[in-house]
Design a protein around this motif. Structure first.
Motif, PDB file in Angstrom:
ATOM      1  N   ALA A  84       0.841  -1.204   0.000  1.00  0.00           N
ATOM      2  CA  ALA A  84       0.000   0.000   0.000  1.00  0.00           C
ATOM      3  C   ALA A  84       0.874   1.252   0.000  1.00  0.00           C
ATOM      4  CB  ALA A  84      -0.927  -0.005   1.217  1.00  0.00           C
ATOM      5  N   PHE A  85       1.945   1.236   0.810  1.00  0.00           N
ATOM      6  CA  PHE A  85       2.848   2.389   0.854  1.00  0.00           C
ATOM      7  C   PHE A  85       3.646   2.514  -0.448  1.00  0.00           C
ATOM      8  CE2 PHE A  85       1.933   2.488   5.359  1.00  0.00           C
ATOM      9  CZ  PHE A  85       2.028   3.843   5.656  1.00  0.00           C
ATOM     10  N   ARG A  86       3.925   1.381  -1.083  1.00  0.00           N
ATOM     11  CA  ARG A  86       4.615   1.424  -2.377  1.00  0.00           C
ATOM     12  C   ARG A  86       3.761   2.162  -3.403  1.00  0.00           C
ATOM     13  NH1 ARG A  86       3.764  -0.943  -6.854  1.00  0.00           N
ATOM     14  NH2 ARG A  86       2.310  -2.483  -5.992  1.00  0.00           N
ATOM     15  N   VAL A  87       2.470   1.868  -3.401  1.00  0.00           N
ATOM     16  CA  VAL A  87       1.554   2.539  -4.322  1.00  0.00           C
ATOM     17  C   VAL A  87       1.454   4.022  -3.962  1.00  0.00           C
ATOM     18  CG1 VAL A  87      -0.811   2.633  -5.188  1.00  0.00           C
ATOM     19  CG2 VAL A  87       0.235   0.408  -4.700  1.00  0.00           C
ATOM     20  N   ARG A  88       1.439   4.329  -2.653  1.00  0.00           N
ATOM     21  CA  ARG A  88       1.393   5.729  -2.221  1.00  0.00           C
ATOM     22  C   ARG A  88       2.616   6.492  -2.730  1.00  0.00           C
ATOM     23  NH1 ARG A  88       2.872   8.267   2.759  1.00  0.00           N
ATOM     24  NH2 ARG A  88       4.789   7.053   2.435  1.00  0.00           N
ATOM     25  N   ASP A  89       3.787   5.851  -2.653  1.00  0.00           N
ATOM     26  CA  ASP A  89       5.018   6.493  -3.128  1.00  0.00           C
ATOM     27  C   ASP A  89       4.980   6.739  -4.635  1.00  0.00           C
ATOM     28  OD1 ASP A  89       5.934   6.433  -0.551  1.00  0.00           O
ATOM     29  OD2 ASP A  89       7.177   4.636  -0.804  1.00  0.00           O
ATOM     30  N   GLU A  90       4.414   5.773  -5.373  1.00  0.00           N
ATOM     31  CA  GLU A  90       4.274   5.944  -6.829  1.00  0.00           C
ATOM     32  C   GLU A  90       3.321   7.106  -7.131  1.00  0.00           C
ATOM     33  OE1 GLU A  90       2.182   3.638 -10.550  1.00  0.00           O
ATOM     34  OE2 GLU A  90       3.262   2.383  -9.094  1.00  0.00           O
ATOM     35  N   MET A  91       2.301   7.198  -6.324  1.00  0.00           N
ATOM     36  CA  MET A  91       1.323   8.270  -6.453  1.00  0.00           C
ATOM     37  C   MET A  91       2.004   9.635  -6.322  1.00  0.00           C
ATOM     38  SD  MET A  91      -2.013   8.594  -3.980  1.00  0.00           S
ATOM     39  CE  MET A  91      -3.362   9.733  -4.277  1.00  0.00           C
ATOM     40  N   LEU A  92       2.855   9.758  -5.288  1.00  0.00           N
ATOM     41  CA  LEU A  92       3.588  11.007  -5.062  1.00  0.00           C
ATOM     42  C   LEU A  92       4.564  11.287  -6.202  1.00  0.00           C
ATOM     43  CD1 LEU A  92       4.336  10.589  -1.251  1.00  0.00           C
ATOM     44  CD2 LEU A  92       2.961  12.422  -2.268  1.00  0.00           C
TER      45      LEU A  92
END
Length: 329
Positions: A263-271
């Protein structure tokens, strides 16, 4: 309206005949002020003037579909319904354009799925569609899509499916918007197999799913690995994920124990792609951390939400989220 009619009377007094613009302005005014009977009288007057002068006044007025649309929308559903028979009686063979019926159907559907919705309004919308057919006016893909959306919204999936069959029997081809509507409707009704079937049909017919289609599919698969595959396929198709795309994927990973890192990996990609996390993003991440009993990291995210202006410390949703995290201590 009194002043408008006063000017019209003065116009007649000095020898000027009302034009189509005059009648259109007066009828629209009557509809807006819910003066249906007076609007009917104007329509009759318009018909008499047309017959006497052979000017085609009535036919010209009703061929102006943009005007009809405004008149009905401004006047409201009740006024539109009351004026429809009057219009049909004005001249043999003169029928309102499909747009008029679509407007009436749209109004009924909106009422039917509103906060104080009534299934009677949905039935009325379907009845308008049947009336169109009986008068020789063929419903369009817009007509059917309006009804399909409303029927799904009120839980009548069987009614929506009947509309789909009828539409296909008439030879109407589904467009990307209609397919999106079907997928969204089946997803809301939790008919995942039917939902997938619609997507597969789009692919088979080489109709390129758009952002809405992919997001809808992800919504139906947010708790399984298929969501990531759809997310990746969307990107390879050249469609850029939006806030909803990322949030759906983050939520899917967060709500499954042991997948918070993803989930945090996707958040980082989002940023990385220039999309700022929203309250929904933080909410999903914090709930995922709570499930994993990672309270300290969850509290750090709560502080980050306030520092980045995502919400204020006294925000009701923020207080509920904070309380849930603190219960884990």
């Amino acid at each position: 309206m009194k002043e408008a009619f006063r000017v019209r009377d003065e116009m007649l007094k000095v020898g000027f005949d009302p034009t189509i613009t005059t009648y259109k302005a007066l009828v629209l005014g009557c509809c807006t002020h819910h003066e249906v009977e007076q609007a009917k009288e104007l329509l009759k007057e318009m018909k008499r003037a047309s017959d006497m002068s052979d000017s085609g006044l009535v036919r010209y007025a009703y061929s102006d579909n943009s005007y009809n649309f405004v008149m009905y929308k401004e006047g409201g559903l009740e006024e539109a319904s009351d004026l429809l028979p009057e219009m049909l009686e004005l001249e043999s063979g003169l029928v309102p354009h499909t747009l008029i019926y679509d407007t009436l159907i749209d109004e009924c559907c909106t009422k039917g799925i509103g906060t104080k919705g009534s299934l009677d309004e949905i039935d009325k919308a379907v009845a308008y569609k049947d009336e169109m057919i009986s008068r020789g006016i063929e419903p369009t893909i817009v007509t059917y899509t309006l009804l399909i959306v409303a029927l799904f919204e009120v839980g009548r999936s069987w009614g929506a499916e009947d509309m789909i069959k009828e539409m296909q029997e008439k030879g109407l081809k589904l467009d990307v918007y209609t397919y999106n509507t079907l997928m969204s409707g089946y997803a809301k009704c939790k008919y995942i197999d039917a939902h997938i079937g619609i997507y597969d049909e789009m692919v088979e017919k080489r109709i390129q799913p758009n952002l809405l289609a992919y997001n809808t599919m992800m919504l139906g698969h947010c708790r399984c690995s298929e969501a990531q595959k759809l997310f990746d396929k969307m990107k390879t198709s050249g469609i850029k994920p939006d806030h909803l795309s990322y949030n759906l994927l983050i939520a899917g990973y967060s709500y499954r124990g042991g997948y918070v890192k993803e989930a945090f990996r996707v958040r980082d990609e989002m940023l990385k792609n220039g999309i700022d996390p929203t309250f929904t993003t933080y909410d999903a991440l914090i709930l995922g951390l709570r499930i994993n009993h990672e309270v300290e990291q969850a509290e750090e995210l709560l502080k980050e939400m306030v520092s980045k202006g995502i919400c204020t410390p006294d925000d009701k949703k923020y207080l509920i989220l904070t309380d849930m995290v603190h219960r884990e201590r």
